[in-house]
Design an enzyme around this catalytic site. Structure first.
Site, PDB file in Angstrom:
ATOM      1  CG  PHE A  15       6.772  37.659 112.967  1.00  0.00           C
ATOM      2  CD1 PHE A  15       5.856  38.695 113.174  1.00  0.00           C
ATOM      3  CD2 PHE A  15       7.515  37.196 114.062  1.00  0.00           C
ATOM      4  CE1 PHE A  15       5.686  39.251 114.443  1.00  0.00           C
ATOM      5  CE2 PHE A  15       7.337  37.744 115.328  1.00  0.00           C
ATOM      6  CZ  PHE A  15       6.437  38.781 115.520  1.00  0.00           C
ATOM      7  CB  THR A 125      17.911  33.937 117.858  1.00  0.00           C
ATOM      8  OG1 THR A 125      17.201  33.444 119.000  1.00  0.00           O
ATOM      9  CG2 THR A 125      18.847  32.824 117.387  1.00  0.00           C
ATOM     10  CG  ASP A 126      16.928  34.928 123.100  1.00  0.00           C
ATOM     11  OD1 ASP A 126      16.574  34.108 122.230  1.00  0.00           O
ATOM     12  OD2 ASP A 126      16.150  35.358 123.979  1.00  0.00           O
ATOM     13  CG  ASN A 182      10.724  39.820 117.710  1.00  0.00           C
ATOM     14  OD1 ASN A 182      10.808  40.693 116.862  1.00  0.00           O
ATOM     15  ND2 ASN A 182      11.746  39.515 118.489  1.00  0.00           N
ATOM     16  CB  ILE A 193       1.762  34.546 121.041  1.00  0.00           C
ATOM     17  CG1 ILE A 193       2.458  34.570 122.422  1.00  0.00           C
ATOM     18  CG2 ILE A 193       0.652  35.594 120.952  1.00  0.00           C
ATOM     19  CD1 ILE A 193       3.058  35.916 122.835  1.00  0.00           C
ATOM     20  N   PRO A 194       0.552  33.163 118.365  1.00  0.00           N
ATOM     21  CG  PRO A 194       1.577  33.825 116.385  1.00  0.00           C
ATOM     22  CD  PRO A 194       1.866  33.489 117.808  1.00  0.00           C
ATOM     23  CE  LYS A 207      -4.489  21.200 120.822  1.00  0.00           C
ATOM     24  NZ  LYS A 207      -5.674  20.619 121.447  1.00  0.00           N
ATOM     25  CG  ASN A 251       6.122  28.956 127.502  1.00  0.00           C
ATOM     26  OD1 ASN A 251       6.527  30.073 127.175  1.00  0.00           O
ATOM     27  ND2 ASN A 251       6.763  27.845 127.187  1.00  0.00           N
ATOM     28  NE  ARG A 275      10.196  23.654 120.640  1.00  0.00           N
ATOM     29  CZ  ARG A 275      10.028  24.982 120.565  1.00  0.00           C
ATOM     30  NH1 ARG A 275      10.847  25.800 121.199  1.00  0.00           N
ATOM     31  NH2 ARG A 275       9.036  25.492 119.878  1.00  0.00           N
TER      32      ARG A 275
HETATM   33  P1  NAD Z   1       9.767  33.760 109.576  1.00  0.00           P
HETATM   34  O1  NAD Z   1       9.899  32.281 109.523  1.00  0.00           O
HETATM   35  O2  NAD Z   1       8.453  34.366 109.940  1.00  0.00           O
HETATM   36  O3  NAD Z   1      10.200  34.389 108.181  1.00  0.00           O
HETATM   37  C1  NAD Z   1      11.324  33.966 107.471  1.00  0.00           C
HETATM   38  C2  NAD Z   1      11.295  34.616 106.091  1.00  0.00           C
HETATM   39  O4  NAD Z   1      12.496  34.231 105.394  1.00  0.00           O
HETATM   40  C3  NAD Z   1      10.113  34.176 105.233  1.00  0.00           C
HETATM   41  O5  NAD Z   1       9.568  35.284 104.548  1.00  0.00           O
HETATM   42  C4  NAD Z   1      10.739  33.191 104.240  1.00  0.00           C
HETATM   43  O6  NAD Z   1      10.056  33.115 103.003  1.00  0.00           O
HETATM   44  C5  NAD Z   1      12.138  33.787 104.084  1.00  0.00           C
HETATM   45  N1  NAD Z   1      13.136  32.786 103.655  1.00  0.00           N
HETATM   46  C6  NAD Z   1      13.352  31.557 104.191  1.00  0.00           C
HETATM   47  N2  NAD Z   1      14.342  30.928 103.521  1.00  0.00           N
HETATM   48  C7  NAD Z   1      14.771  31.779 102.559  1.00  0.00           C
HETATM   49  C8  NAD Z   1      15.784  31.722 101.559  1.00  0.00           C
HETATM   50  N3  NAD Z   1      16.556  30.624 101.412  1.00  0.00           N
HETATM   51  N4  NAD Z   1      15.963  32.780 100.736  1.00  0.00           N
HETATM   52  C9  NAD Z   1      15.183  33.894 100.870  1.00  0.00           C
HETATM   53  N5  NAD Z   1      14.191  34.008 101.795  1.00  0.00           N
HETATM   54  C10 NAD Z   1      13.997  32.963 102.633  1.00  0.00           C
HETATM   55  O7  NAD Z   1      10.912  34.243 110.580  1.00  0.00           O
HETATM   56  P2  NAD Z   1      10.883  35.373 111.710  1.00  0.00           P
HETATM   57  O8  NAD Z   1      10.293  34.821 112.941  1.00  0.00           O
HETATM   58  O9  NAD Z   1      10.353  36.617 111.117  1.00  0.00           O
HETATM   59  O10 NAD Z   1      12.452  35.538 111.954  1.00  0.00           O
HETATM   60  C11 NAD Z   1      13.231  36.398 111.135  1.00  0.00           C
HETATM   61  C12 NAD Z   1      14.654  36.421 111.640  1.00  0.00           C
HETATM   62  O11 NAD Z   1      14.692  36.865 112.981  1.00  0.00           O
HETATM   63  C13 NAD Z   1      15.348  35.056 111.634  1.00  0.00           C
HETATM   64  O12 NAD Z   1      16.680  35.232 111.257  1.00  0.00           O
HETATM   65  C14 NAD Z   1      15.261  34.604 113.081  1.00  0.00           C
HETATM   66  O13 NAD Z   1      16.321  33.736 113.405  1.00  0.00           O
HETATM   67  C15 NAD Z   1      15.385  35.926 113.800  1.00  0.00           C
HETATM   68  N6  NAD Z   1      14.780  36.016 115.139  1.00  0.00           N
HETATM   69  C16 NAD Z   1      13.464  35.670 115.322  1.00  0.00           C
HETATM   70  C17 NAD Z   1      12.882  35.844 116.566  1.00  0.00           C
HETATM   71  C18 NAD Z   1      11.407  35.522 116.806  1.00  0.00           C
HETATM   72  O14 NAD Z   1      10.929  35.661 117.926  1.00  0.00           O
HETATM   73  N7  NAD Z   1      10.644  35.104 115.792  1.00  0.00           N
HETATM   74  C19 NAD Z   1      13.643  36.354 117.620  1.00  0.00           C
HETATM   75  C20 NAD Z   1      14.994  36.678 117.406  1.00  0.00           C
HETATM   76  C21 NAD Z   1      15.539  36.508 116.145  1.00  0.00           C
HETATM   77  O1  DAU Z   2      14.242  33.487 121.462  1.00  0.00           O
HETATM   78  C1  DAU Z   2      14.138  33.856 120.127  1.00  0.00           C
HETATM   79  C2  DAU Z   2      13.476  32.737 119.341  1.00  0.00           C
HETATM   80  O2  DAU Z   2      12.091  32.780 119.669  1.00  0.00           O
HETATM   81  C3  DAU Z   2      13.671  32.870 117.842  1.00  0.00           C
HETATM   82  O3  DAU Z   2      15.030  32.708 117.552  1.00  0.00           O
HETATM   83  C4  DAU Z   2      12.859  31.821 117.080  1.00  0.00           C
HETATM   84  O4  DAU Z   2      12.952  32.061 115.690  1.00  0.00           O
HETATM   85  C5  DAU Z   2      11.397  31.943 117.509  1.00  0.00           C
HETATM   86  O5  DAU Z   2      10.647  30.928 116.882  1.00  0.00           O
HETATM   87  C6  DAU Z   2      11.281  31.822 119.021  1.00  0.00           C
HETATM   88  O6  DAU Z   2      11.661  30.478 119.460  1.00  0.00           O
HETATM   89  P1  DAU Z   2      10.845  29.690 120.600  1.00  0.00           P
HETATM   90  O7  DAU Z   2      11.095  28.260 120.407  1.00  0.00           O
HETATM   91  O8  DAU Z   2      11.074  30.300 121.920  1.00  0.00           O
HETATM   92  O9  DAU Z   2       9.338  30.118 120.143  1.00  0.00           O
HETATM   93  P2  DAU Z   2       7.971  29.284 119.990  1.00  0.00           P
HETATM   94  O10 DAU Z   2       6.921  30.283 119.637  1.00  0.00           O
HETATM   95  O11 DAU Z   2       8.120  28.093 119.127  1.00  0.00           O
HETATM   96  O12 DAU Z   2       7.708  28.760 121.482  1.00  0.00           O
HETATM   97  C7  DAU Z   2       7.669  29.656 122.597  1.00  0.00           C
HETATM   98  C8  DAU Z   2       7.535  28.796 123.861  1.00  0.00           C
HETATM   99  O13 DAU Z   2       6.227  28.202 123.883  1.00  0.00           O
HETATM  100  C9  DAU Z   2       8.514  27.640 123.949  1.00  0.00           C
HETATM  101  O14 DAU Z   2       8.891  27.464 125.295  1.00  0.00           O
HETATM  102  C10 DAU Z   2       7.705  26.445 123.457  1.00  0.00           C
HETATM  103  C11 DAU Z   2       6.311  26.759 123.930  1.00  0.00           C
HETATM  104  N1  DAU Z   2       5.190  26.263 123.105  1.00  0.00           N
HETATM  105  C12 DAU Z   2       5.223  26.466 121.761  1.00  0.00           C
HETATM  106  C13 DAU Z   2       4.164  26.087 120.963  1.00  0.00           C
HETATM  107  C14 DAU Z   2       4.187  26.294 119.471  1.00  0.00           C
HETATM  108  C15 DAU Z   2       4.077  25.660 123.709  1.00  0.00           C
HETATM  109  O15 DAU Z   2       4.042  25.472 124.956  1.00  0.00           O
HETATM  110  N2  DAU Z   2       3.027  25.298 122.928  1.00  0.00           N
HETATM  111  C16 DAU Z   2       3.011  25.477 121.584  1.00  0.00           C
HETATM  112  O16 DAU Z   2       2.017  25.110 120.920  1.00  0.00           O
END
Ligand code: NAD
Ligand code: DAU
Length: 336
Positions: A15, A125-126, A182, A193-194, A207, A251, A275
Site C-alpha cells: 500500500f 509507525t507511531d 495512512n 477503511i478499505p 464491522k 473509529n 482486538r
Molecule cells: P502492506 O502490508 O500493504 O505492504 C507490505 C509490502 O511488503 C508488501 O508489498 C509485501 O509483499 C512486502 N513484503 C512483506 N514481507 C516481505 C519480505 N520479507 N521481503 C520483501 N518484501 C516483503 O504494508 P503498508 O501498510 O503499506 O506498510 C508499509 C510500511 O509502512 C510498513 O513498514 C509499516 O509498518 C509502515 N507503516 C504503515 C502505516 C499504515 O497506516 N499502513 C502507518 C505507519 C507506518
Molecule cells: O498507526 C499506524 C498503524 O496503522 C500502522 O503501523 C499499521 O501498519 C496499520 O495497519 C495501522 O494499524 P491499526 O491497527 O491502527 O489499523 P487497522 O486498519 O487495522 O485498524 C484501525 C482501527 O479500526 C483500529 O482501532 C481497529 C479498528 N477496526 C479495524 C478493522 C479491520 C475495526 O473497528 N473494524 C475492523 O474491521
C-alpha cells in the site's frame, strides 16, 4: 542536501510503498527506483504496473536474503525500507512472520547498507509508542518512550532500535520516520477503511471493534510520501522524525462518514469482537518535521480524501475483489 538518483524501495508493491513509488516517479524525474518485494499476500505488482521501464523496476525477493542484497544494493545510493508484515490482527493470529520480516529483514538491510556504504531510511509507525488515554492532552513526540502493545508493534519497535544501534556503532547514515494511520488507494482490504468500503460495495454490513471509540490519527498516503522524501533528502543522520497531519478521529466517526457516503443509516453496521490488547488512541505531534524540514501536509480535508478513496475502490473492484473472500473468512474465524 542528499540528492539520490538510484534508490531501492522495499515493499514497493504494498500500500504505502507503491504510493511512494508513484510519488517519486511523478515528482522526481531524475530518480530511478528499484522495488524489492517478496509479493506476499499484501504485495501486488499491479500497484506499480504501467510505470515507465526506465524509471521503476521490480525485483521479486525477500529482504532477509543477504546474497540477493549483496547483488542488488551496490550501485544504489539509498534504501528506503517499507517492507513489513503490517497488520495487527494477523500478528495476533501468528506472530512468526512478523519476527522474521520486520526484525531479521531490517537486520539484513542494515548490514547491506553498512557493507556497501548506502544511505538508509527506515519506515516505522507511531504504534511503537503504545497508546494514549482518550482524555490525555499529550501527543507522541520523538522523546516519547517506546511502549509497544502488539506483536506487530513490538517487532517494529525492535527494528527501530536496530537502526539506532547501526547508526551509532557502525556509522550507517540512517534516519527513521514514525507515521500515523495512512489512507488512500491500494490499501489492502484487511485494513479498517478499505474493509468497510468494500463491505458496503458488496452489500455487507461494516464491522466495528469494541466500543468504536478508539482514536486513530489519519494522514493521506501522499502526504506520508512527501514527508519521507523530505527526511530522506534533508533529514539529519541518526535522527527520528514523527509524521502526522493532525487527523485524530475515532473509529465510529470514520465509519459513519463512510456509511453517509453510501447513503446508509448511521447505525447500519455490526459490532464485533474487540482486538485483544487494542490500543486506545494514537496522536502525533509533527512539530519537529515541520520546523526542521518545512514539511506541510497537502491533504487537510479528510472528508474529501475519504470521498476520493471511496471512488477509487468503486472504480477498481477488479483490484480488490480477489482478496476479499479470503480476508473475510479469516476475520470470521476470529469472530471479527
Ligand atoms: P502492506 O502490508 O500493504 O505492504 C507490505 C509490502 O511488503 C508488501 O508489498 C509485501 O509483499 C512486502 N513484503 C512483506 N514481507 C516481505 C519480505 N520479507 N521481503 C520483501 N518484501 C516483503 O504494508 P503498508 O501498510 O503499506 O506498510 C508499509 C510500511 O509502512 C510498513 O513498514 C509499516 O509498518 C509502515 N507503516 C504503515 C502505516 C499504515 O497506516 N499502513 C502507518 C505507519 C507506518
Ligand atoms: O498507526 C499506524 C498503524 O496503522 C500502522 O503501523 C499499521 O501498519 C496499520 O495497519 C495501522 O494499524 P491499526 O491497527 O491502527 O489499523 P487497522 O486498519 O487495522 O485498524 C484501525 C482501527 O479500526 C483500529 O482501532 C481497529 C479498528 N477496526 C479495524 C478493522 C479491520 C475495526 O473497528 N473494524 C475492523 O474491521
Amino acid at each position: 542536501m542528499f540528492e539520490p538518483t538510484n534508490i531501492i524501495v522495499t515493499g514497493g508493491c504494498g500500500f504505502i510503498g507503491s504510493n511512494f513509488v508513484h510519488y517519486v516517479v511523478r515528482e522526481h524525474p531524475g530518480v530511478h527506483v528499484t522495488v524489492l518485494d517478496k509479493l506476499t499476500y499484501a504485495g501486488n505488482p499491479e500497484n506499480i504496473a504501467g510505470l515507465p521501464e526506465d524509471r521503476a523496476e521490480l525485483v521479486v525477493g525477500d529482504v532477509c536474503d543477504r546474497e540477493l542484497l549483496d547483488r542488488i544494493v551496490p550501485g544504489h545510493d539509498a534504501i528506503v525500507h517499507y517492507a513489513a508484515e503490517s497488520h495487527n490482527d494477523n500478528s495476533i493470529a501468528d506472530p512468526e512472520p512478523f519476527l522474521r520480516t520486520n526484525v531479521e529483514g531490517t537486520y539484513a538491510l542494515l548490514e547491506a547498507a553498512r557493507k556497501h556504504g548506502v544511505r538508509y531510511h527506515h519506515i516505522s509507525t507511531d504504534e511503537v509508542y503504545g497508546d494514549l488515554a482518550l482524555d490525555d492532552p499529550a501527543r507522541f513526540t520523538e522523546e516519547t518512550p517506546y511502549r509497544p502493545s502488539s506483536p506487530y508493534s513490538s517487532t517494529k519497535a525492535s527494528s527501530d532500535l536496530l537502526v539506532r544501534a547501526w547508526h551509532r556503532t557502525f556509522g550507517v547514515r540512517a534516519t527513521i520516520s514514525n507515521c500515523s494511520n495512512n489512507y488512500g488507494p491500494y490499501q489492502h482490504v484487511e485494513k479498517f477503511i478499505p474493509r468497510q468500503i468494500t463491505n458496503l460495495i458488496g452489500g455487507v454490513r461494516p464491522k466495528l471493534y469494541g466500543d468504536g471509540l478508539n482514536v486513530r490519527d489519519w494522514i493521506h498516503t501522499d502526504d506520508h510520501s512527501s514527508a519521507v522524501w523530505a527526511v530522506l533528502t534533508r533529514g539529519r543522520a541518526g535522527e527520528t522524525y514523527l509524521i502526522g497531519a493532525d487527523g485524530e478521529k475515532n473509529n465510529i466517526t470514520v465509519l459513519r462518514e463512510i456509511l453517509k457516503a453510501f447513503g446508509r443509516d448511521e447505525d447500519d453496521f455490526d459490532w464485533v469482537r474487540d482486538r485483544p490488547g487494542h490500543d486506545r488512541r494514537y496522536a502525533i505531534d509533527s512539530a519537529k518535521l515541520r520546523r526542521e524540514l518545512g514539511w506541510e501536509p497537502a491533504h487537510t480535508d479528510f472528508a474529501e480524501g475519504l470521498a476520493e478513496t471511496i471512488r477509487w475502490y468503486r472504480e477498481n473492484e477488479a483490484w480488490w475483489r480477489p482478496a476479499k473472500a479470503a480476508t473475510e473468512a479469516r476475520y470470521a474465524a476470529q469472530g471479527q
